[in-house]
Design a protein around this motif. Structure first.
Motif, PDB file in Angstrom:
ATOM      1  N   UNK A   1       0.835  -1.203   0.000  1.00 24.07           N
ATOM      2  CA  UNK A   1       0.000   0.000   0.000  1.00 24.07           C
ATOM      3  C   UNK A   1       0.862   1.241   0.000  1.00 24.07           C
ATOM      4  N   UNK A   2       0.228   2.344  -0.389  1.00 21.29           N
ATOM      5  CA  UNK A   2       0.900   3.636  -0.316  1.00 21.29           C
ATOM      6  C   UNK A   2       0.494   4.263   1.013  1.00 21.29           C
TER       7      UNK A   2
ATOM      8  N   UNK B   1       1.287   6.875   2.569  1.00 28.08           N
ATOM      9  CA  UNK B   1       1.090   8.317   2.670  1.00 28.08           C
ATOM     10  C   UNK B   1      -0.042   8.823   1.770  1.00 28.08           C
ATOM     11  N   UNK B   2      -0.764   7.895   1.127  1.00 34.65           N
ATOM     12  CA  UNK B   2      -1.880   8.307   0.273  1.00 34.65           C
ATOM     13  C   UNK B   2      -3.208   7.920   0.925  1.00 34.65           C
TER      14      UNK B   2
ATOM     15  N   UNK C   1      -5.462   3.299  -7.527  1.00 36.98           N
ATOM     16  CA  UNK C   1      -4.230   3.789  -8.137  1.00 36.98           C
ATOM     17  C   UNK C   1      -4.046   3.286  -9.563  1.00 36.98           C
TER      18      UNK C   1
ATOM     19  N   UNK D   1      -1.798  17.817  -8.504  1.00 37.04           N
ATOM     20  CA  UNK D   1      -2.961  17.481  -7.683  1.00 37.04           C
ATOM     21  C   UNK D   1      -4.042  16.757  -8.453  1.00 37.04           C
TER      22      UNK D   1
ATOM     23  N   UNK E   1      -0.280  11.941  -9.246  1.00 40.73           N
ATOM     24  CA  UNK E   1      -0.475  10.890  -8.229  1.00 40.73           C
ATOM     25  C   UNK E   1       0.685   9.898  -8.254  1.00 40.73           C
TER      26      UNK E   1
ATOM     27  N   UNK F   1       3.843  11.041  -6.355  1.00 37.57           N
ATOM     28  CA  UNK F   1       3.747  10.766  -4.917  1.00 37.57           C
ATOM     29  C   UNK F   1       3.905   9.274  -4.644  1.00 37.57           C
ATOM     30  N   UNK F   2       3.251   8.464  -5.475  1.00 35.23           N
ATOM     31  CA  UNK F   2       3.262   7.017  -5.252  1.00 35.23           C
ATOM     32  C   UNK F   2       4.679   6.447  -5.365  1.00 35.23           C
TER      33      UNK F   2
ATOM     34  N   UNK G   1       7.487   8.006  -4.654  1.00 36.74           N
ATOM     35  CA  UNK G   1       8.220   8.348  -3.445  1.00 36.74           C
ATOM     36  C   UNK G   1       7.735   7.560  -2.245  1.00 36.74           C
ATOM     37  N   UNK G   2       6.522   7.063  -2.321  1.00 36.83           N
ATOM     38  CA  UNK G   2       5.900   6.359  -1.199  1.00 36.83           C
ATOM     39  C   UNK G   2       6.292   4.890  -1.198  1.00 36.83           C
ATOM     40  N   UNK G   3       6.036   4.200  -2.295  1.00 36.76           N
ATOM     41  CA  UNK G   3       6.256   2.757  -2.342  1.00 36.76           C
ATOM     42  C   UNK G   3       6.301   2.302  -3.800  1.00 36.76           C
TER      43      UNK G   3
ATOM     44  N   UNK H   1      10.765  11.709   0.230  1.00 32.12           N
ATOM     45  CA  UNK H   1       9.799  11.493  -0.837  1.00 32.12           C
ATOM     46  C   UNK H   1       8.404  11.126  -0.375  1.00 32.12           C
ATOM     47  N   UNK H   2       7.438  11.322  -1.280  1.00 28.94           N
ATOM     48  CA  UNK H   2       6.083  10.857  -1.052  1.00 28.94           C
ATOM     49  C   UNK H   2       5.190  11.742  -0.212  1.00 28.94           C
ATOM     50  N   UNK H   3       5.767  12.718   0.442  1.00 30.17           N
ATOM     51  CA  UNK H   3       4.952  13.491   1.372  1.00 30.17           C
ATOM     52  C   UNK H   3       5.213  14.986   1.202  1.00 30.17           C
TER      53      UNK H   3
ATOM     54  N   UNK I   1       7.756   9.711  15.838  1.00 35.84           N
ATOM     55  CA  UNK I   1       6.596   8.914  15.471  1.00 35.84           C
ATOM     56  C   UNK I   1       6.905   7.419  15.573  1.00 35.84           C
TER      57      UNK I   1
END
Lengths: 500, 325
Positions: free
Chosen positions: A92-93, A95-96, A104, B181, B187, B190-191, B193-195, B260-262, B314
């Motif tokens: 999963x992402x 942060x989304x 997605x 955006x 999208x 962002x994705x 940088x996220x995973x 990344x990602x955020x 966190x």
């Protein structure tokens, strides 16, 4: 082949660098059934399912879906054939938003190529309602619990109209209540005609949820049975089977009375009130399935993981260990599960690797030169003690076999002269001859008055050389067995939760 | 295991906003002239080039990569644009050439990172060196290049009280906001940088997206180079080299995570403004030029450190949860 089989896999073979993991394995699932998939660690369950999920490619064999032969070469193709793989480590992402995660791969678009957020959220909300997950589609995944994240994966699977669902040990990090919700949804999916493959380690869950169950052992399908017509005994026998004879050294010396290590009420996010003691000169086996908390217990003792409460005593004295350095000062040695990653510097030679932890003692003060002679002596000691087979002390560790690498890690710790050894899966990926060597060395360590906590997934070796065996399940110690008074069946059963 | 839905805010969450407020107060006392409308407008115009390049840098950092060839791309494309203007006297040719060359430089970066899997730091470091050398060779031995008065039209035309350089930046930023955006491409950035694994599992070509990010960054640097040389009426040795430091500062001050990602890209607009303001302030206060480097280094280090500390906090909160069944 029965006519109502929806998915059929025939003669699947797969090898990893000459190790045959799957040997001509067959498997089939019907429409509208929940099919359990059982097997011990290393039986090939994950490999088999990863082939279906398109993550690995098979060496041989055929896959049929709904009577048609299909090719699955990557995750995308697997998805297109209506297969959804819900991995243990969720993809999963974090942060989304939940909606983005569900859509997605097919974000809805209105004019000018712009994303239709409203439609996306509405569509996502529908799926969330269907699986009774009460969160807003705009919630970020990182704010969800693990169980909720799993539900998001299921929603995602539903949104792509999946017909085959693979659940890889979905309950391992869930509370009982969350498990019940998940089971209700899985049953609902079945009643709507989906085929569900449920990989599990836990008998109670298989009996509660599944219609049929297939057992895998050593890369082969050893049988598929109706859950209603079987019992835990039969399943344990199928999981365990008959193994090749392995030589075990004779365990002559009994442990001393003195307690070397005592753990009381250890708790953290993976451990649930764990207490045990290790005697001087004892080989204490620790059995359990992957994820039961064995490695986490070792890490907590060695100061790698945080513990929220609990007490540690070494030879009767309370010690607070919060870092590996302190653990080593208290003469604890820890051989990690991941020997290549954490145990060795692969690019360096044997001599250097062996002497790394004690470099400080091998340095001439002030000038900081290394005492080469002393290092060579150490290396010779380790070579003799552990029967290392290599072209010489200057050979690079990368080029050695897994077994010899393991001996070097063991030798490295031996040179720091610990009193308590924690060995996490020391024989994994090691051939039969080297295994015998390692067993002998473990028994010798204990006979010399040191204490060994021996973590393993292989019940026979634990039975073969341990004085005592503890079993862990779900973050707790659930059983304790004495030498000579335990069978493999008992251990497996205790670890999988099939006690009567 | 339930997580707490809303982790309570700890002191560190307020650290960054309070520094910004303190900074504003400091300026108001030390250099009150800063807050005059005229000065603010000139800050925006001066910041335009950094801003245009920062748009690219935001995408790159959101995808979890880095591009340190930004300054060199602005330099080299600027030289190409002004040289071409000198020989053809045609603004359109200059503009197209700057953008196309920038895109090509970006393509090299993207290819190295996405296809050859060379770490972006190394890929862009090499390209940075190539382009800074190439730019200087193109200028020639005299070291300066004057493109003439008419070339200044691009950046120095006044429209509604603002210089055209600022308008170009504002328009590009609005376009960028919509892309990031509201489009799939945004999208995916962002994705990535996220995973990245999860994106591949969705059947989306992450490689292609990464290449596109670097190409767009290169094209934006091309526009930046054009605007910069037009603003100065030409160029000289090593102008705008090292600008990536300003861009990285603007992006992280703007609240985008270095891993990344955020991050909200709107913040980058303010980040650019703060960076341009700090730069302006250093000049107004007559600080030693060499001090600038020290300041920017500290700014980036400090902001990223705050982010990391937040993340650690966190993780610690998470780890301290107790087993529940």
């Amino acid at each position: 082949m029965q006519s109502n089989d929806y998915l059929v896999m025939k003669g699947i073979c797969k090898s990893f660098s000459s190790v045959k993991v799957l040997k001509d394995c067959d498997f089939s699932v019907r429409k509208g059934e929940i099919h359990g998939f059982l097997g011990g660690n290393g039986a090939g369950k994950s490999t088999f399912m990863n082939i279906l999920g398109g993550i690995y490619s098979k060496d041989a064999g055929e896959i049929f879906i709904d009577g048609k032969k299909v090719e699955i070469a990557n995750p995308m193709q697997s998805m297109r054939h209506g297969i959804s793989f819900i991995h243990q480590e969720l993809k999963l992402f974090s942060m989304r938003s939940v909606a983005d995660n569900i859509y997605m791969s097919s974000l809805p678009i209105k004019g000018f190529g712009l994303i239709d957020d409203k439609k996306e959220n509405e569509m996502a909300k529908e799926w969330l309602e269907r699986i009774e997950l009460d969160v807003s589609p705009q919630t970020f995944v990182e704010d969800l619990s693990i169980a909720e994240r799993q539900m998001v994966e299921i929603a995602k699977a539903l949104s792509i109209q999946a017909q085959i669902f693979i659940f890889d040990e979905p309950t391992s990090s869930q509370t009982r209540k969350e498990t019940q919700i998940l089971f209700r949804i899985i049953r609902k999916l079945r009643d709507e005609g989906a085929s569900i493959i449920f990989i599990s380690h836990k008998f109670d869950e298989v009996f509660e949820l599944c219609d049929r169950v297939t057992v895998l052992r050593d890369g082969k399908n050893v049988g598929t049975v109706n859950v209603a017509e079987t019992n835990a005994d039969e399943l344990v026998n199928m999981v365990v089977g008959i193994r090749l004879e392995q030589y075990y050294p004779e365990v002559k010396k009994l442990p001393l009375e003195e307690t070397a290590l005592e753990v009381t009420n250890f708790r953290n996010r993976r451990l649930n009130d764990v207490s045990f003691s290790l005697k001087k000169g004892e080989v204490l086996g620790l059995f359990g399935l992957v994820g039961a908390g064995r490695s986490e217990l070792a890490r907590a003792i060695f100061g790698l993981d945080y513990i929220s409460s609990g007490e540690l005593r070494i030879y009767g004295k309370t010690r607070k260990i919060t870092s590996p350095k302190e653990a080593m000062k208290n003469r604890i040695g820890f051989l990690t599960e991941d020997r290549r990653g954490e145990g060795l510097v692969l690019g360096m030679d044997i001599n250097s690797n062996l002497n790394i932890p004690i470099l400080k003692q091998l340095t001439i003060p002030v000038v900081n030169f290394l005492m080469k002679k002393k290092m060579d002596t150490n290396t010779r000691i380790a070579f003799d003690q552990f029967n290392i087979v290599a072209s010489g002390p200057r050979q690079r560790v990368r080029l050695l076999s897994g077994g010899n690498q393991q001996k070097i890690v063991l030798g490295k710790w031996f040179l720091t002269d610990p009193d308590i050894f924690i060995l996490d899966e020391p024989t994994r990926g090691v051939d039969i001859k080297v295994k015998a060597d390692l067993y002998e060395q473990i028994v010798d360590l204990a006979a010399s008055g040191r204490s060994v906590l021996f973590i393993s997934s292989e019940a026979p070796e634990l039975i073969g050389i341990s004085h005592r065996i503890l079993v862990m399940r779900n973050g707790r110690i659930t059983g304790e067995y004495m030498r000579g008074d335990v069978t493999e069946e008992q251990l497996v059963r205790c670890a999988m939760g099939g006690e009567k | 295991m339930m997580l707490k839905r809303f982790l309570p805010k700890s002191g560190i969450d307020y650290l960054k906003p309070s520094i910004v407020v303190l900074f504003a107060v400091f300026i108001a006392i030390k250099a009150p002239v800063f807050f005059t409308i005229n000065n603010l407008i000139s800050v925006l115009s001066q910041g335009a080039v950094i801003g245009i390049a920062s748009i690219g840098m935001s995408m790159v950092i959101l995808a979890g990569e880095i591009d340190i060839s930004v300054g060199a791309m602005v330099y080299c494309t600027g030289v190409i644009a002004s040289e071409l203007y000198l020989s053809t006297n045609n603004l359109i040719i200059s503009t197209v050439a700057a953008v196309v060359c920038g895109g090509f430089f970006g393509l090299i970066n993207g290819f190295g990172v996405a296809k050859l899997k060379i770490p972006s730091l190394i890929t862009t470091l090499s390209v940075c060196n190539i382009l800074s050398g190439l730019g200087s060779i193109l200028i020639g031995s005299e070291g300066t290049l004057s493109a003439g008065e008419r070339y200044k039209i691009i950046a120095q035309t006044k429209i509604l009280g603002l210089l055209s350089s600022a308008w170009i930046y504002i328009l590009l930023f609005l376009l960028f906001l919509i892309i990031i955006r509201k489009t799939r491409f945004g999208r995916y950035i962002y994705a990535i940088g996220d995973n990245q694994d999860a994106l591949r599992a969705c059947g989306i070509r992450a490689d292609f997206t990464i290449i596109m990010i670097f190409v767009l960054t290169g094209m934006l640097c091309g526009i930046g180079g054009l605007v910069n040389t037009s603003r100065l009426g030409g160029t000289q040795f090593n102008i705008s080299l090292g600008m990536e430091v300003y861009c990285i500062a603007a992006v992280v001050v703007g609240g985008i995570s270095m891993s990344g990602g955020r991050g909200n890209v709107l913040g980058v607009f303010f980040g650019v403004f703060i960076v341009a303001a700090l730069d302006n302030l250093l000049r107004l206060m007559g600080v030693n030029v060499y001090m600038y480097n020290v300041v920017w280094g500290i700014v980036i280090f400090g902001v990223v450190m705050i982010d990391i500390l937040k993340k650690k906090q966190k993780a610690r909160d998470l780890e301290r949860q107790v087993f529940e069944t």
